[in-house]
Design a protein around this motif. Structure first.
Motif, PDB file in Angstrom:
ATOM      1  N   MET A  37       8.067 -48.136  33.140  1.00 55.32           N
ATOM      2  CA  MET A  37       6.657 -47.338  31.866  1.00 55.32           C
ATOM      3  C   MET A  37       6.595 -49.395  31.404  1.00 55.32           C
ATOM      4  O   MET A  37       7.055 -49.833  31.648  1.00 55.32           O
ATOM      5  CB  MET A  37       7.866 -47.066  30.429  1.00 55.32           C
ATOM      6  CG  MET A  37       8.340 -45.781  31.558  1.00 55.32           C
ATOM      7  SD  MET A  37       6.978 -44.352  31.006  1.00 55.32           S
ATOM      8  CE  MET A  37       7.059 -43.809  29.243  1.00 55.32           C
ATOM      9  N   CYS A  58       4.597 -37.732  24.920  1.00 58.65           N
ATOM     10  CA  CYS A  58       4.966 -38.709  24.453  1.00 58.65           C
ATOM     11  C   CYS A  58       4.214 -38.086  22.791  1.00 58.65           C
ATOM     12  O   CYS A  58       3.257 -38.856  22.067  1.00 58.65           O
ATOM     13  CB  CYS A  58       4.361 -40.297  24.432  1.00 58.65           C
ATOM     14  SG  CYS A  58       4.607 -41.185  23.447  1.00 58.65           S
ATOM     15  N   ASP A  69      11.394 -44.404  22.758  1.00 56.97           N
ATOM     16  CA  ASP A  69      10.944 -45.759  22.840  1.00 56.97           C
ATOM     17  C   ASP A  69      11.345 -47.038  21.790  1.00 56.97           C
ATOM     18  O   ASP A  69      11.970 -46.435  20.843  1.00 56.97           O
ATOM     19  CB  ASP A  69       9.530 -46.033  23.412  1.00 56.97           C
ATOM     20  CG  ASP A  69       8.808 -45.706  22.401  1.00 56.97           C
ATOM     21  OD1 ASP A  69       8.807 -46.075  21.370  1.00 56.97           O
ATOM     22  OD2 ASP A  69       7.673 -45.233  23.296  1.00 56.97           O
ATOM     23  N   LEU A 118      11.268 -44.890  32.801  1.00 60.35           N
ATOM     24  CA  LEU A 118      12.192 -43.498  32.542  1.00 60.35           C
ATOM     25  C   LEU A 118      12.653 -42.271  33.740  1.00 60.35           C
ATOM     26  O   LEU A 118      11.963 -41.979  34.504  1.00 60.35           O
ATOM     27  CB  LEU A 118      10.541 -42.571  31.914  1.00 60.35           C
ATOM     28  CG  LEU A 118      10.758 -41.192  30.501  1.00 60.35           C
ATOM     29  CD1 LEU A 118      11.694 -41.865  29.800  1.00 60.35           C
ATOM     30  CD2 LEU A 118       9.962 -40.983  30.413  1.00 60.35           C
ATOM     31  N   VAL A 171       6.813 -49.461  28.051  1.00 60.25           N
ATOM     32  CA  VAL A 171       7.099 -49.256  26.780  1.00 60.25           C
ATOM     33  C   VAL A 171       8.995 -49.149  27.246  1.00 60.25           C
ATOM     34  O   VAL A 171       9.084 -48.991  28.622  1.00 60.25           O
ATOM     35  CB  VAL A 171       7.354 -48.641  25.657  1.00 60.25           C
ATOM     36  CG1 VAL A 171       7.054 -47.276  25.851  1.00 60.25           C
ATOM     37  CG2 VAL A 171       7.544 -48.884  24.775  1.00 60.25           C
ATOM     38  N   THR A 172       9.671 -49.829  26.290  1.00 60.07           N
ATOM     39  CA  THR A 172      11.282 -50.606  26.787  1.00 60.07           C
ATOM     40  C   THR A 172      11.878 -48.807  25.749  1.00 60.07           C
ATOM     41  O   THR A 172      11.167 -48.408  24.843  1.00 60.07           O
ATOM     42  CB  THR A 172      12.242 -51.448  26.167  1.00 60.07           C
ATOM     43  OG1 THR A 172      11.826 -51.542  25.171  1.00 60.07           O
ATOM     44  CG2 THR A 172      11.825 -52.482  26.733  1.00 60.07           C
ATOM     45  N   GLY A 173      12.897 -48.564  26.404  1.00 57.67           N
ATOM     46  CA  GLY A 173      13.723 -47.486  25.177  1.00 57.67           C
ATOM     47  C   GLY A 173      15.267 -47.910  24.371  1.00 57.67           C
ATOM     48  O   GLY A 173      14.833 -49.515  24.295  1.00 57.67           O
ATOM     49  N   SER A 174      14.486 -47.068  23.860  1.00 65.52           N
ATOM     50  CA  SER A 174      15.611 -47.711  22.393  1.00 65.52           C
ATOM     51  C   SER A 174      16.830 -47.570  22.905  1.00 65.52           C
ATOM     52  O   SER A 174      17.572 -47.195  24.011  1.00 65.52           O
ATOM     53  CB  SER A 174      15.907 -46.342  21.162  1.00 65.52           C
ATOM     54  OG  SER A 174      16.413 -44.774  21.520  1.00 65.52           O
ATOM     55  N   GLN A 195      15.218 -50.741  31.238  1.00 63.85           N
ATOM     56  CA  GLN A 195      15.314 -50.309  30.485  1.00 63.85           C
ATOM     57  C   GLN A 195      13.588 -49.769  30.100  1.00 63.85           C
ATOM     58  O   GLN A 195      13.467 -49.129  29.132  1.00 63.85           O
ATOM     59  CB  GLN A 195      15.877 -51.013  27.829  1.00 63.85           C
ATOM     60  CG  GLN A 195      16.571 -50.379  28.661  1.00 63.85           C
ATOM     61  CD  GLN A 195      18.079 -48.918  28.181  1.00 63.85           C
ATOM     62  OE1 GLN A 195      17.258 -48.652  27.681  1.00 63.85           O
ATOM     63  NE2 GLN A 195      18.643 -48.720  29.256  1.00 63.85           N
ATOM     64  N   ASP A 196      13.007 -50.194  31.474  1.00 60.92           N
ATOM     65  CA  ASP A 196      11.619 -49.245  31.264  1.00 60.92           C
ATOM     66  C   ASP A 196      11.289 -49.010  32.244  1.00 60.92           C
ATOM     67  O   ASP A 196      10.533 -49.063  32.909  1.00 60.92           O
ATOM     68  CB  ASP A 196      11.292 -51.458  31.880  1.00 60.92           C
ATOM     69  CG  ASP A 196      10.905 -51.513  32.477  1.00 60.92           C
ATOM     70  OD1 ASP A 196      11.884 -51.419  33.629  1.00 60.92           O
ATOM     71  OD2 ASP A 196      10.114 -53.012  33.063  1.00 60.92           O
ATOM     72  N   TRP A 212       9.797 -39.164  23.425  1.00 54.96           N
ATOM     73  CA  TRP A 212       9.137 -38.378  24.502  1.00 54.96           C
ATOM     74  C   TRP A 212       9.944 -37.355  24.938  1.00 54.96           C
ATOM     75  O   TRP A 212      11.335 -37.250  25.248  1.00 54.96           O
ATOM     76  CB  TRP A 212       9.920 -39.592  25.995  1.00 54.96           C
ATOM     77  CG  TRP A 212       8.815 -41.350  25.483  1.00 54.96           C
ATOM     78  CD1 TRP A 212       8.870 -42.301  24.958  1.00 54.96           C
ATOM     79  CD2 TRP A 212       7.747 -41.232  26.228  1.00 54.96           C
ATOM     80  NE1 TRP A 212       7.899 -42.764  24.578  1.00 54.96           N
ATOM     81  CE2 TRP A 212       7.053 -42.878  25.655  1.00 54.96           C
ATOM     82  CE3 TRP A 212       6.243 -40.674  27.602  1.00 54.96           C
ATOM     83  CZ2 TRP A 212       5.535 -42.853  25.942  1.00 54.96           C
ATOM     84  CZ3 TRP A 212       5.493 -41.274  27.771  1.00 54.96           C
ATOM     85  CH2 TRP A 212       5.320 -41.982  26.860  1.00 54.96           C
ATOM     86  N   PHE A 252      15.349 -43.698  29.188  1.00 57.64           N
ATOM     87  CA  PHE A 252      15.117 -44.851  29.298  1.00 57.64           C
ATOM     88  C   PHE A 252      16.108 -45.377  30.166  1.00 57.64           C
ATOM     89  O   PHE A 252      17.693 -44.964  29.457  1.00 57.64           O
ATOM     90  CB  PHE A 252      14.486 -45.723  28.433  1.00 57.64           C
ATOM     91  CG  PHE A 252      12.956 -45.070  28.152  1.00 57.64           C
ATOM     92  CD1 PHE A 252      11.635 -45.937  28.989  1.00 57.64           C
ATOM     93  CD2 PHE A 252      12.773 -44.551  27.025  1.00 57.64           C
ATOM     94  CE1 PHE A 252      10.973 -45.575  28.166  1.00 57.64           C
ATOM     95  CE2 PHE A 252      11.516 -43.715  27.117  1.00 57.64           C
ATOM     96  CZ  PHE A 252      10.199 -44.454  27.316  1.00 57.64           C
TER      97      PHE A 252
END
Length: 300
Positions: A288, A228, A211, A260, A290-293, A257-258, A217, A252
């Motif tokens: 999610m 996580c 993330d 999964l 949190v957003t992904g990388s 990008q939120d 994850w 993600f």
């Protein structure tokens, strides 16, 4: 591990009834706004939009294990046992691009990753799943192959930090997430430490995403979920429940990008187990907080 902690109530839902024998390799294409994934044993690539609509599939001539995005955007790179292939989802054109080093018909590709430097990482494993018959390879920007690890068993999740120096890697039977320090100038890396060991009773660490906060994850094969891991603390800090025993990989995606997206597998499960978990083999997803990388692209 997980039983000793209280986690947020995250439960994934089936999004596409793909019923894969071995769902793997999910990747979000932000240009097409589609999620792609593979069924390794079904010799198929699947894709849909983020809501699971417009589901399509494409049959490949052999096991297909992983997908990379290209900078040009039209072609995707598919990993087959003998080579990397360029594939266009719209035209369905498939052509060989780069042959794998030391091709052995008893060995296939497995999980992989395009890093921030544009290097393609791909692991191999024996079809028999016998230990120490695989390798972890890197294809650099000049299309040269490098063997980064030898005698791997079931090469799986690999991700890097946003500065491209810290890498995390899973060889599933070890139960470990390991940290390495990577030098992009010399294409070398060195082992730093074991981040965490997943107890066998909690499942086997498989595919992995990262993330935007740098947390990992990790999908758990025979673990019914995704955990996580905070790599700094070396501990599990959250969990997503999945109504399938064999959880194989995750990524993600979605416009923000939120979401999964999570792949699962029906491989070798008994009919009685599949009766209890009929959604096994589907593509799951969970919103999610949190957003992904970033997902990186490769020049071809």
């Amino acid at each position: 591990m997980t039983n000793a902690k209280s986690f947020s109530s995250l439960t994934a839902q089936s999004k596409v009834s793909s019923q894969c024998a071995l769902g793997e390799g999910p990747i979000w294409d932000d240009q097409r706004e589609q999620i792609f994934w593979v069924d390794i044993l079904g010799n198929a690539v699947h894709w849909s939009n983020e809501d699971g609509m417009d589901h399509q599939s494409f049959q490949t001539p052999d096991y297909v294990s992983n997908i990379f995005l290209t900078k040009e955007g039209d072609d995707l790179i598919l990993c087959l046992p003998d080579a990397f292939y360029l594939w266009n989802p719209e035209s369905k054109n498939l052509k060989k691009w780069i042959e794998m080093p030391d091709y052995d018909p008893h060995v296939r590709t497995n999980d992989g990753f395009c890093d921030i430097h544009g290097n393609l990482w791909i692991g191999t494993m024996a079809l028999s799943e016998k230990p120490k018959l695989g390798k972890l390879y890197l294809l650099d920007a000049d299309q040269n192959w490098h063997t980064m690890l030898d005698e791997t068993s079931i090469s799986n999740g690999i991700r890097c930090s946003s500065d491209g120096t810290t890498y995390y890697y899973i060889d599933t039977p070890t139960q470990l997430i390991r940290e390495f320090r990577f030098d992009s100038d010399t294409i070398t890396w060195e082992f730093v430490r074991n981040v965490i060991e997943i107890p066998v009773e909690e499942g086997h660490p498989d595919g992995m995403s990262m993330d935007a906060e740098g947390r990992l994850w990790v999908s758990l094969w025979n673990g019914y979920g995704v955990v996580c891991v905070d790599p700094e603390k070396g501990e599990v800090v959250d969990r997503v429940e999945v109504a399938a025993p064999q959880v194989s990989a995750n990524i993600f995606g979605g416009k923000n990008q939120d979401r999964l997206f999570i792949t699962t597998a029906r491989k070798e499960l008994s009919e009685s187990k599949l009766d209890v978990y009929p959604l096994t083999g589907d593509l799951f997803y969970v919103p999610m907080n949190v957003t992904g990388s970033e997902t990186y692209r490769r020049d071809v």
